[in-house]
Design a protein around this motif. Sequence first.
Motif, PDB file in Angstrom:
ATOM      1  N   PHE A 178      87.443 -27.584  -9.255  1.00 29.08           N
ATOM      2  CA  PHE A 178      86.697 -28.850  -9.263  1.00 29.08           C
ATOM      3  C   PHE A 178      85.874 -29.031  -7.992  1.00 29.08           C
ATOM      4  CE2 PHE A 178      86.150 -33.370  -8.512  1.00 29.08           C
ATOM      5  CZ  PHE A 178      85.766 -33.855  -9.754  1.00 29.08           C
ATOM      6  N   ASP A 179      86.506 -28.858  -6.837  1.00 30.79           N
ATOM      7  CA  ASP A 179      85.824 -29.159  -5.574  1.00 30.79           C
ATOM      8  C   ASP A 179      84.621 -28.263  -5.328  1.00 30.79           C
ATOM      9  OD1 ASP A 179      87.443 -31.292  -4.778  1.00 30.79           O
ATOM     10  OD2 ASP A 179      88.962 -29.941  -3.979  1.00 30.79           O
ATOM     11  N   ALA A 180      84.720 -26.989  -5.681  1.00 29.74           N
ATOM     12  CA  ALA A 180      83.649 -26.044  -5.376  1.00 29.74           C
ATOM     13  C   ALA A 180      82.526 -26.051  -6.410  1.00 29.74           C
ATOM     14  CB  ALA A 180      84.217 -24.631  -5.261  1.00 29.74           C
ATOM     15  N   THR A 181      82.686 -26.808  -7.476  1.00 24.97           N
ATOM     16  CA  THR A 181      81.652 -26.907  -8.506  1.00 24.97           C
ATOM     17  C   THR A 181      80.795 -28.139  -8.251  1.00 24.97           C
ATOM     18  OG1 THR A 181      83.022 -25.821 -10.176  1.00 24.97           O
ATOM     19  CG2 THR A 181      81.206 -27.163 -10.983  1.00 24.97           C
ATOM     20  N   SER A 182      79.495 -27.977  -8.312  1.00 27.88           N
ATOM     21  CA  SER A 182      78.582 -29.105  -8.136  1.00 27.88           C
ATOM     22  C   SER A 182      77.780 -29.324  -9.411  1.00 27.88           C
ATOM     23  CB  SER A 182      77.619 -28.846  -6.975  1.00 27.88           C
ATOM     24  OG  SER A 182      76.689 -27.828  -7.312  1.00 27.88           O
ATOM     25  N   CYS A 183      77.331 -30.554  -9.600  1.00 26.15           N
ATOM     26  CA  CYS A 183      76.493 -30.865 -10.762  1.00 26.15           C
ATOM     27  C   CYS A 183      75.201 -30.064 -10.714  1.00 26.15           C
ATOM     28  CB  CYS A 183      76.190 -32.358 -10.811  1.00 26.15           C
ATOM     29  SG  CYS A 183      77.614 -33.381 -11.285  1.00 26.15           S
ATOM     30  N   ASP A 184      74.652 -29.872  -9.515  1.00 24.98           N
ATOM     31  CA  ASP A 184      73.418 -29.090  -9.379  1.00 24.98           C
ATOM     32  C   ASP A 184      73.641 -27.652  -9.840  1.00 24.98           C
ATOM     33  OD1 ASP A 184      72.271 -31.340  -8.389  1.00 24.98           O
ATOM     34  OD2 ASP A 184      72.016 -30.595  -6.337  1.00 24.98           O
ATOM     35  N   GLN A 185      74.785 -27.061  -9.471  1.00 24.92           N
ATOM     36  CA  GLN A 185      75.079 -25.689  -9.875  1.00 24.92           C
ATOM     37  C   GLN A 185      75.256 -25.594 -11.389  1.00 24.92           C
ATOM     38  OE1 GLN A 185      75.030 -22.857  -8.109  1.00 24.92           O
ATOM     39  NE2 GLN A 185      75.372 -21.802 -10.057  1.00 24.92           N
ATOM     40  N   VAL A 186      75.876 -26.610 -11.990  1.00 26.53           N
ATOM     41  CA  VAL A 186      76.033 -26.626 -13.447  1.00 26.53           C
ATOM     42  C   VAL A 186      74.672 -26.641 -14.123  1.00 26.53           C
ATOM     43  CG1 VAL A 186      76.841 -27.979 -15.422  1.00 26.53           C
ATOM     44  CG2 VAL A 186      78.308 -27.705 -13.409  1.00 26.53           C
ATOM     45  N   ALA A 187      73.778 -27.501 -13.632  1.00 25.83           N
ATOM     46  CA  ALA A 187      72.429 -27.580 -14.208  1.00 25.83           C
ATOM     47  C   ALA A 187      71.710 -26.240 -14.086  1.00 25.83           C
ATOM     48  CB  ALA A 187      71.630 -28.686 -13.529  1.00 25.83           C
ATOM     49  N   LEU A 188      71.844 -25.598 -12.924  1.00 28.17           N
ATOM     50  CA  LEU A 188      71.193 -24.307 -12.709  1.00 28.17           C
ATOM     51  C   LEU A 188      71.768 -23.258 -13.651  1.00 28.17           C
ATOM     52  CD1 LEU A 188      69.242 -22.590 -10.988  1.00 28.17           C
ATOM     53  CD2 LEU A 188      71.134 -22.181  -9.407  1.00 28.17           C
ATOM     54  N   ASP A 189      73.093 -23.216 -13.769  1.00 29.61           N
ATOM     55  CA  ASP A 189      73.747 -22.234 -14.621  1.00 29.61           C
ATOM     56  C   ASP A 189      73.397 -22.448 -16.098  1.00 29.61           C
ATOM     57  OD1 ASP A 189      75.836 -20.021 -14.430  1.00 29.61           O
ATOM     58  OD2 ASP A 189      76.709 -21.265 -16.005  1.00 29.61           O
ATOM     59  N   ALA A 190      73.152 -23.706 -16.463  1.00 28.08           N
ATOM     60  CA  ALA A 190      72.814 -24.037 -17.849  1.00 28.08           C
ATOM     61  C   ALA A 190      71.325 -23.900 -18.135  1.00 28.08           C
ATOM     62  CB  ALA A 190      73.265 -25.465 -18.168  1.00 28.08           C
ATOM     63  N   ARG A 191      70.561 -23.511 -17.125  1.00 30.62           N
ATOM     64  CA  ARG A 191      69.100 -23.403 -17.259  1.00 30.62           C
ATOM     65  C   ARG A 191      68.484 -24.733 -17.676  1.00 30.62           C
ATOM     66  NH1 ARG A 191      68.172 -20.783 -21.461  1.00 30.62           N
ATOM     67  NH2 ARG A 191      70.311 -20.556 -22.197  1.00 30.62           N
ATOM     68  N   ALA A 192      68.921 -25.783 -17.005  1.00 30.04           N
ATOM     69  CA  ALA A 192      68.421 -27.127 -17.277  1.00 30.04           C
ATOM     70  C   ALA A 192      68.021 -27.789 -15.962  1.00 30.04           C
ATOM     71  CB  ALA A 192      69.490 -27.955 -17.974  1.00 30.04           C
TER      72      ALA A 192
END
Length: 217
Positions: A40-54
């Motif tokens: 949880f701590d090492a995951t960011s919303c920005d990284q999720v968006a990048l990984d999802a190509r969004a």
Amino acid sequence: MDAVEHDKRGAGGRPAAGRKGEVDARLLDAATRLFLTLGFDATSCDQVALDARAGKASIYARYANKGALFAAVIESNLARLFATDAAHLAEGPLRERMTAACLGVVEQALQPDAVALLRLLVAEAPRMRDMALSADQLRWRMGVGRVAEAIAARSSGPDAIARATVPAAQLIDIVLAPALMRALLGEDEAGLMQNAKERIGVAIDFLAARGALDSWD
């Protein structure tokens, strides 16, 4: 805005209607992978968006914060793992229906991705108060709904499933809770399934002896 996200947007910069569900799915898939891999701590919303190509706007328009995203990941994965098949649940006498439904729940709960999600959920339990996910909601998602539908399969009336929730929750608590605890400790899935089969029979006998199943066929 990146080119990938721009191509998926309609008038006003919002995702085109036909693409919205696709973006939702990509975001949740990416968030699931990152939470399980990084925590949880090492995951960011920005990284999720990048990984999802969004684009960043896509994720912040859907989730107020990382806690809300985490709750959505848990909800979506539990809904997928414990989806019901109403037609199948209506087959056979009550004991067979309950046994089949409960076994299906335990089998799904012991899948590696489900156990990994549970480990993450346990690790982040102190944050749950801020994630709009109550214990009752989690219990319903983790099989109570499926077993309640199996119990009420031949009953009519809008309150049938609500009434069946009481014995369904008791069956799930007796059978699933110990199986999950032992799975978290690394016990073999095959042995846990065999033990669950034995516990289901004992649990149904217990519920029947207490009269909890008297109103069901």
